[in-house]
Design an enzyme around this catalytic site. Structure first.
Site, PDB file in Angstrom:
ATOM      1  CB  CYS A  69      55.948 -27.647 -33.528  1.00  0.00           C
ATOM      2  SG  CYS A  69      57.593 -27.662 -34.247  1.00  0.00           S
ATOM      3  CE  LYS A  76      56.191 -38.352 -36.520  1.00  0.00           C
ATOM      4  NZ  LYS A  76      57.658 -38.538 -36.589  1.00  0.00           N
ATOM      5  CB  VAL A 134      55.852 -30.102 -38.132  1.00  0.00           C
ATOM      6  CG1 VAL A 134      54.839 -31.078 -38.676  1.00  0.00           C
ATOM      7  CG2 VAL A 134      55.880 -30.157 -36.609  1.00  0.00           C
ATOM      8  CD  GLU A 194      65.490 -29.501 -40.676  1.00  0.00           C
ATOM      9  OE1 GLU A 194      65.534 -28.691 -39.737  1.00  0.00           O
ATOM     10  OE2 GLU A 194      65.456 -30.737 -40.508  1.00  0.00           O
ATOM     11  CB  SER A 195      61.986 -23.947 -38.741  1.00  0.00           C
ATOM     12  OG  SER A 195      63.166 -24.037 -37.958  1.00  0.00           O
TER      13      SER A 195
END
Length: 227
Positions: free
Chosen positions: A14, A41, A54, A71-72
């Site tokens: 990711c 999952k 993720v 949320e990155s």
């Protein structure tokens, strides 16, 4: 931070996880990384992930409370607020807002690059390569002295673009229509190489990342799996 335990819920491929890991390494913040299988999952993951995606950040506080961030970009902003030094955003309010806008633009570039990687036909590959090239051209026009997006200072914009450039460092893109993507973009090329050398970016993925990426492309029957 020494009394808070951080767990980054991750997937090995990711790019959004990578940007969070890069910021953590830049800040020198200790964390544990736990990978999940996004094709199967686990229930505990679905229970704490509103989007089923993720990265997630589990924050275990000293008093035993647990918080979860998703949320990155939100996670990266949390670290910037929590530990302002080294700063990964400009201090000037206008520049900071501009950087946040370029982060969104970089996310769109990531989408084009991922579409190019996973293309199973030349028409799609050509369209995604052209879209990605246009975004690189905009970056080329925005950058000045380098080597990073904002010059000598590493920023979150760099952390967001680093996983995108990593694809091109690993895979052989010397086939039509992709091998002209970087042609003539000297600032972008220098930016890409500077990011590849940065320790935080190197540490953001496991040693088997390249093999996992190639295996993923084979499973997807992507054009790039054959080159």
């Amino acid at each position: 931070m020494s009394q808070t335990q951080l767990t980054l819920i991750s997937h090995p491929l990711c790019p959004f996880v990578q940007r969070v890991a890069i910021v953590l390494h830049e800040k020198g913040i200790a964390f544990e990384r736990v990978n999940v299988d996004l094709h199967d999952k686990p229930d505990w993951f679905l229970a704490i992930s509103p989007t089923g995606k993720v990265p997630l950040l589990k924050v275990l506080h000293a008093d035993g409370r647990e918080s979860v961030l998703f949320e990155s970009v939100a996670i990266c902003e949390y670290f910037e607020d929590l530990q302002p030094s080294p700063a990964l955003h400009p201090q000037d309010a206008l520049l900071r807002a501009q950087h946040r806008a370029w982060i969104e633009f970089a996310s769109a570039a990531l989408s084009d690059a991922w579409g190019l990687l996973n293309a199973t036909d030349h028409e799609t590959a050509s369209a995604k390569a052209a879209a990605f090239r246009k975004k690189l051209e905009r970056f080329e026009g925005e950058m000045l002295d380098g080597p990073y997006f904002a010059g000598k200072s590493f920023s979150v914009v760099d952390a967001v673009m680093a996983p995108v450039f990593r694809y091109f460092d690993i895979l052989d893109f010397d086939f039509e229509p992709t091998h002209h993507v970087f042609d003539g973009l000297k600032r972008v090329a220098n930016w890409r190489h500077a990011l590849a050398r940065r320790p935080s970016i190197q540490a953001a993925v496991a040693q088997d990342y390249a093999g996992r990426l190639r295996e993923h492309l084979k499973e997807k029957e992507a054009l790039l799996a054959a080159v």
